[in-house]
Design a protein around this motif. Structure first.
Motif, PDB file in Angstrom:
ATOM      1  N   ASN A   5       0.854  -1.183   0.000  1.00 23.41           N
ATOM      2  CA  ASN A   5       0.000   0.000   0.000  1.00 23.41           C
ATOM      3  C   ASN A   5       0.894   1.240   0.000  1.00 23.41           C
ATOM      4  O   ASN A   5       2.107   1.150   0.130  1.00 23.41           O
ATOM      5  CB  ASN A   5      -1.003  -0.023   1.156  1.00 23.41           C
ATOM      6  N   TYR A   6       0.289   2.399  -0.131  1.00 21.12           N
ATOM      7  CA  TYR A   6       1.074   3.629  -0.265  1.00 21.12           C
ATOM      8  C   TYR A   6       1.937   3.914   0.954  1.00 21.12           C
ATOM      9  O   TYR A   6       2.923   4.635   0.861  1.00 21.12           O
ATOM     10  CB  TYR A   6       0.158   4.824  -0.577  1.00 21.12           C
ATOM     11  N   MET A   7       1.592   3.351   2.096  1.00 28.36           N
ATOM     12  CA  MET A   7       2.390   3.601   3.295  1.00 28.36           C
ATOM     13  C   MET A   7       3.693   2.814   3.308  1.00 28.36           C
ATOM     14  O   MET A   7       4.629   3.207   3.982  1.00 28.36           O
ATOM     15  CB  MET A   7       1.585   3.275   4.553  1.00 28.36           C
ATOM     16  N   SER A  56      11.438   1.678   2.747  1.00 28.38           N
ATOM     17  CA  SER A  56      10.268   1.059   3.374  1.00 28.38           C
ATOM     18  C   SER A  56      10.165   1.542   4.814  1.00 28.38           C
ATOM     19  O   SER A  56      11.094   2.165   5.350  1.00 28.38           O
ATOM     20  CB  SER A  56      10.402  -0.468   3.355  1.00 28.38           C
ATOM     21  N   ILE A  57       9.061   1.239   5.434  1.00 27.89           N
ATOM     22  CA  ILE A  57       8.896   1.579   6.846  1.00 27.89           C
ATOM     23  C   ILE A  57       9.983   0.913   7.675  1.00 27.89           C
ATOM     24  O   ILE A  57      10.558   1.529   8.571  1.00 27.89           O
ATOM     25  CB  ILE A  57       7.478   1.202   7.332  1.00 27.89           C
ATOM     26  N   LEU A  72      11.880   3.128  16.853  1.00 28.07           N
ATOM     27  CA  LEU A  72      10.753   3.884  16.316  1.00 28.07           C
ATOM     28  C   LEU A  72       9.707   2.873  15.866  1.00 28.07           C
ATOM     29  O   LEU A  72       9.981   2.046  14.993  1.00 28.07           O
ATOM     30  CB  LEU A  72      11.211   4.746  15.137  1.00 28.07           C
ATOM     31  N   PHE A  73       8.526   2.937  16.451  1.00 25.10           N
ATOM     32  CA  PHE A  73       7.468   1.999  16.100  1.00 25.10           C
ATOM     33  C   PHE A  73       6.848   2.370  14.759  1.00 25.10           C
ATOM     34  O   PHE A  73       6.709   3.549  14.427  1.00 25.10           O
ATOM     35  CB  PHE A  73       6.397   1.961  17.196  1.00 25.10           C
ATOM     36  N   SER A  74       6.474   1.354  14.003  1.00 25.51           N
ATOM     37  CA  SER A  74       5.892   1.586  12.677  1.00 25.51           C
ATOM     38  C   SER A  74       4.604   2.401  12.770  1.00 25.51           C
ATOM     39  O   SER A  74       4.293   3.173  11.863  1.00 25.51           O
ATOM     40  CB  SER A  74       5.643   0.270  11.946  1.00 25.51           C
ATOM     41  N   LYS A  78       3.497   5.568  10.424  1.00 26.36           N
ATOM     42  CA  LYS A  78       2.208   5.597   9.722  1.00 26.36           C
ATOM     43  C   LYS A  78       1.382   6.812  10.147  1.00 26.36           C
ATOM     44  O   LYS A  78       0.668   7.393   9.333  1.00 26.36           O
ATOM     45  CB  LYS A  78       1.445   4.293   9.967  1.00 26.36           C
ATOM     46  N   GLU A  79       1.491   7.196  11.401  1.00 27.08           N
ATOM     47  CA  GLU A  79       0.782   8.388  11.887  1.00 27.08           C
ATOM     48  C   GLU A  79       1.300   9.645  11.177  1.00 27.08           C
ATOM     49  O   GLU A  79       0.514  10.514  10.777  1.00 27.08           O
ATOM     50  CB  GLU A  79       0.993   8.510  13.395  1.00 27.08           C
TER      51      GLU A  79
END
Length: 89
Positions: A5-7, A56-57, A72-74, A78-79
């Protein structure tokens, strides 16, 4: 078949960042698609600098941990993506 997805590989449009008080940064859209202005911490600016469509994340988490020494939490990434997206950045 893999689906992203875009994230997963976020890409930020060109923005302008200017320092403001207390080490914070103000970002805005120089192209005028958005009239919003966001104030971000240096850490958030670092994260945004990695929204190039290539990281990527997981990559961002790794680079953040290497630079700042903390996990750092994903969900936090995303937020930030959601907030930038809602401002059309």
């Amino acid at each position: 078949m893999l689906h992203f997805n875009y994230m997963d590989y976020a890409k930020l449009r060109p923005i302008e960042a200017s320092p403001v008080e207390n080490g914070l940064f103000c970002i805005r859209d120089p192209q005028g698609f958005s009239n919003k202005i966001l104030v971000l911490s240096p850490e958030a600016i670092f994260i945004c600098s990695l929204f190039d469509g290539c990281h990527s994340i997981l990559d961002i988490q790794e680079k953040f941990t290497h630079k700042y020494g903390v996990l750092l939490f994903s969900d936090k990434i995303k937020e930030i993506i959601t907030q930038l997206d809602s401002c059309l950045f």
